[in-house]
Scaffold this motif. Structure first.
Motif, PDB file in Angstrom:
ATOM      1  N   THR A 285       0.716  -0.911  -0.037  1.00 13.90           N
ATOM      2  CA  THR A 285      -0.091   0.034  -0.047  1.00 13.90           C
ATOM      3  C   THR A 285       1.051   1.251  -0.002  1.00 13.90           C
ATOM      4  N   ALA A 286       0.304   2.165  -0.208  1.00 14.15           N
ATOM      5  CA  ALA A 286       0.917   3.316  -0.274  1.00 14.15           C
ATOM      6  C   ALA A 286       1.626   3.974   0.913  1.00 14.15           C
ATOM      7  N   GLY A 287       0.777   3.429   2.054  1.00 13.97           N
ATOM      8  CA  GLY A 287       1.374   3.791   3.465  1.00 13.97           C
ATOM      9  C   GLY A 287       2.455   3.211   3.819  1.00 13.97           C
ATOM     10  N   GLU A 288       2.712   2.057   3.111  1.00 16.33           N
ATOM     11  CA  GLU A 288       3.865   1.205   3.638  1.00 16.33           C
ATOM     12  C   GLU A 288       5.146   1.308   2.822  1.00 16.33           C
ATOM     13  N   THR A 289       5.107   2.219   1.975  1.00 20.38           N
ATOM     14  CA  THR A 289       6.229   2.684   1.166  1.00 20.38           C
ATOM     15  C   THR A 289       7.310   3.178   2.099  1.00 20.38           C
ATOM     16  N   ASP A 290       8.675   2.445   1.898  1.00 24.75           N
ATOM     17  CA  ASP A 290       9.867   2.794   2.335  1.00 24.75           C
ATOM     18  C   ASP A 290      10.397   4.216   2.068  1.00 24.75           C
ATOM     19  N   TRP A 291       9.910   5.281   2.686  1.00 20.83           N
ATOM     20  CA  TRP A 291      10.377   6.564   1.913  1.00 20.83           C
ATOM     21  C   TRP A 291      11.548   6.616   2.371  1.00 20.83           C
ATOM     22  N   VAL A 292      12.235   6.294   3.631  1.00 21.99           N
ATOM     23  CA  VAL A 292      13.622   6.553   4.306  1.00 21.99           C
ATOM     24  C   VAL A 292      14.579   6.135   3.236  1.00 21.99           C
ATOM     25  N   GLN A 293      14.176   5.001   2.650  1.00 24.07           N
ATOM     26  CA  GLN A 293      15.154   4.250   1.934  1.00 24.07           C
ATOM     27  C   GLN A 293      15.193   5.080   0.348  1.00 24.07           C
ATOM     28  N   ILE A 294      14.118   5.641   0.018  1.00 29.04           N
ATOM     29  CA  ILE A 294      13.908   6.401  -1.294  1.00 29.04           C
ATOM     30  C   ILE A 294      14.586   7.595  -1.079  1.00 29.04           C
ATOM     31  N   VAL A 295      14.505   8.259   0.009  1.00 30.78           N
ATOM     32  CA  VAL A 295      15.346   9.561   0.098  1.00 30.78           C
ATOM     33  C   VAL A 295      16.899   9.127  -0.134  1.00 30.78           C
ATOM     34  N   GLU A 296      17.524   8.027   0.488  1.00 31.58           N
ATOM     35  CA  GLU A 296      18.833   7.615   0.295  1.00 31.58           C
ATOM     36  C   GLU A 296      19.097   7.446  -1.116  1.00 31.58           C
ATOM     37  N   TRP A 297      18.039   6.725  -1.783  1.00 33.62           N
ATOM     38  CA  TRP A 297      18.486   6.489  -3.043  1.00 33.62           C
ATOM     39  C   TRP A 297      18.605   7.945  -3.826  1.00 33.62           C
ATOM     40  N   TYR A 298      17.586   8.852  -3.586  1.00 28.90           N
ATOM     41  CA  TYR A 298      17.671  10.076  -4.299  1.00 28.90           C
ATOM     42  C   TYR A 298      18.871  10.664  -4.013  1.00 28.90           C
ATOM     43  N   ASP A 299      19.523  10.579  -2.786  1.00 30.61           N
ATOM     44  CA  ASP A 299      20.801  11.445  -2.210  1.00 30.61           C
ATOM     45  C   ASP A 299      21.955  10.824  -3.240  1.00 30.61           C
ATOM     46  N   GLU A 300      21.853   9.230  -3.638  1.00 27.96           N
ATOM     47  CA  GLU A 300      22.605   8.891  -4.535  1.00 27.96           C
ATOM     48  C   GLU A 300      22.471   9.258  -5.960  1.00 27.96           C
ATOM     49  N   LEU A 301      21.225   9.346  -6.278  1.00 27.12           N
ATOM     50  CA  LEU A 301      20.852  10.037  -7.610  1.00 27.12           C
ATOM     51  C   LEU A 301      21.313  11.348  -7.729  1.00 27.12           C
ATOM     52  N   ALA A 302      21.243  12.057  -6.789  1.00 31.04           N
ATOM     53  CA  ALA A 302      21.729  13.411  -6.998  1.00 31.04           C
ATOM     54  C   ALA A 302      23.296  13.842  -6.858  1.00 31.04           C
ATOM     55  N   ARG A 303      23.758  12.726  -6.497  1.00 30.23           N
ATOM     56  CA  ARG A 303      25.289  12.952  -6.420  1.00 30.23           C
ATOM     57  C   ARG A 303      25.493  12.258  -8.105  1.00 30.23           C
ATOM     58  N   LEU A 304      25.115  11.513  -8.594  1.00 28.36           N
ATOM     59  CA  LEU A 304      25.345  11.050 -10.047  1.00 28.36           C
ATOM     60  C   LEU A 304      24.828  12.089 -11.109  1.00 28.36           C
ATOM     61  N   THR A 305      23.752  12.815 -10.828  1.00 29.91           N
ATOM     62  CA  THR A 305      23.202  13.634 -11.927  1.00 29.91           C
ATOM     63  C   THR A 305      23.239  15.401 -11.559  1.00 29.91           C
ATOM     64  N   ASP A 306      23.403  15.633 -10.477  1.00 28.66           N
ATOM     65  CA  ASP A 306      23.038  16.902  -9.941  1.00 28.66           C
ATOM     66  C   ASP A 306      22.207  17.735 -10.626  1.00 28.66           C
ATOM     67  N   SER A 307      21.050  17.055 -10.894  1.00 33.00           N
ATOM     68  CA  SER A 307      19.747  17.328 -11.473  1.00 33.00           C
ATOM     69  C   SER A 307      18.736  18.147 -10.700  1.00 33.00           C
ATOM     70  N   PRO A 308      18.270  19.487 -11.151  1.00 31.23           N
ATOM     71  CA  PRO A 308      17.336  20.025 -10.358  1.00 31.23           C
ATOM     72  C   PRO A 308      16.036  19.430 -10.093  1.00 31.23           C
ATOM     73  N   VAL A 309      15.641  18.515 -11.060  1.00 30.18           N
ATOM     74  CA  VAL A 309      14.379  17.721 -10.903  1.00 30.18           C
ATOM     75  C   VAL A 309      14.613  16.688 -10.109  1.00 30.18           C
TER      76      VAL A 309
END
Length: 401
Positions: A285-309
């Motif tokens: 369900t949407a309420g069971e989404t692991d948002w903490v881990q998603i934030v961590e992946w966005y941190d990785e993605l930001a380091r890779l792309t430096d994209s404002p989006v």
């Protein structure tokens, strides 16, 4: 007739013609003519041989090579400016099995050459690698056929002098394929399905973790397609989608491909995006989404792309993981660090929509309604504009109660 089979052979047949001496533009035209002939032969004489080299399904690739080479020779003979090629014209290879060499990968590189604009690279990829007709591509992009024909002709002229065996840039090819995928569906061609097919074909031609990452990302996004719109065509946000309508087979395949890519420890932006998509797909369900881990992946993605989006998407994840006020604080920090932001608003797409969502969750409905209306005016497409307009109207109605 198995149209997909014939279109999947297009890049390797073009490659064979180029290796025999045809220039890329002429080879591509000849193969398109051969595809048209394949349709004609199939419809006219499905159970007999053809004067153009036999029934195509007995050896589809060899048949296409034979017919395309003859079309090239006919065009060459008819062109008086190319009489210097008569020696080569007289040496027509005998019909038979096609050579085993496969130039599919080089054709991908050629069609995504850095000298091409993104729109030209997409059109040329769909034509030369995908085997689509100019009419189909024009319908998919909602432009006149003549306009698309000119775009493709200019693209072919631009790359006509590029050596066919020159190493290419995988990252550029992947960006072009992702552009195709994001166009979705229009006309009589499903561009999302076509992008997945072409990416599978690329994955078979090259062992690269980012190719696998892009394929996984496409499969995971495509798995949610049926649930993204309501019966009236309106957008359904991820949190409100009926997860029972998600394609579990595509999700399982995407996750398996992603896990194999990540195990190689060569992280790239498409693998990181696919990991985020996999976490969404994994939540019952949407309420069971692991948002903490998603934030961590966005941190990785930001380091890779430096994209404002990417940084804006990370703000949404922070708001879900830590609460709306943490999200608003992250948004302010993003605004402070963005050189393009000003009193006229942040130029990053969907910035106002993110701000509206966080303000609504924080209870500031008046600000949220105003921002939803602003986001609607900036929406990139009609469906998104209608969705945001309804969100603003919903909050305005609540405020009047």
């Amino acid at each position: 007739m198995n149209e997909v089979l014939f279109r999947s052979l297009t890049p390797s047949v073009i490659g064979i013609l180029v290796r025999r001496g045809a220039d890329f533009a002429a080879a591509e035209d000849a193969v398109q003519d051969a595809l048209v002939e394949a349709v004609r032969v199939w419809r006219a004489a499905p159970s007999s041989s053809s004067s153009s080299g036999g029934y195509p399904m007995r050896d589809p690739k060899g048949w296409l090579v034979t017919v395309a080479w003859r079309r090239f020779l006919d065009a060459t003979r008819a062109d008086t400016a190319r009489r210097r090629r008569e020696d080569r014209v007289d040496e027509e290879p005998a019909p038979g099995p096609a050579p085993a060499v496969d130039d599919t990968l080089q054709l991908y590189f050629l069609c995504a050459h850095p000298s091409l604009t993104p729109s030209s690279a997409v059109a040329l990829t769909l034509r030369a690698v995908g085997g689509l007709t100019t009419r189909q591509i024009a319908q998919a992009y909602l432009v006149p056929e003549a306009t698309m024909a000119q775009r493709i002709s200019r693209a072919k002229r631009t790359v006509s002098g590029v050596r066919f065996d020159r190493p290419g840039d995988v990252a550029t090819v992947l960006r072009v394929l992702y552009l195709v995928f994001n166009e979705g569906y229009s006309g009589d061609v499903d561009l999302a399905d076509e992008a997945i097919r072409l990416t599978r074909q690329l994955a078979a031609a090259i062992d690269h973790p980012e190719v696998a990452g892009l394929l996984a990302l496409m499969l995971l996004h495509h798995a949610r397609r049926a649930a993204r719109t309501a019966s009236d065509g309106s957008l359904v946000p991820l949190a409100e989608q009926d997860r029972g309508r998600w394609d579990t087979e595509s999700i399982a395949e995407g996750v398996e491909i992603l896990q194999a890519a990540l195990a190689r420890d060569r992280l790239g932006e498409f693998q990181a995006q696919a990991a985020i998509a996999a976490l969404h797909a994994d939540a019952p369900t949407a309420g069971e989404t692991d948002w903490v881990q998603i934030v961590e992946w966005y941190d990785e993605l930001a380091r890779l792309t430096d994209s404002p989006v990417v940084r804006l998407n990370r703000v949404v994840a922070v708001g879900e993981a830590e609460g709306p006020r943490a999200g608003l604080a992250a948004l302010r920090a993003l605004d402070d660090s963005s050189p393009g932001s000003s009193s006229r608003g942040n130029p990053v797409p969907r910035h106002a929509a993110v701000a509206a969502y966080l303000h609504e969750r924080d209870g500031d409905l008046a600000t949220a309604a105003r921002l939803y209306a602003e986001a609607a005016r900036k929406a990139p497409n009609l469906a998104e504009r209608d969705h945001l307009t309804r969100q603003a109207a919903r909050l305005n109605a609540r405020g009047r109660r």
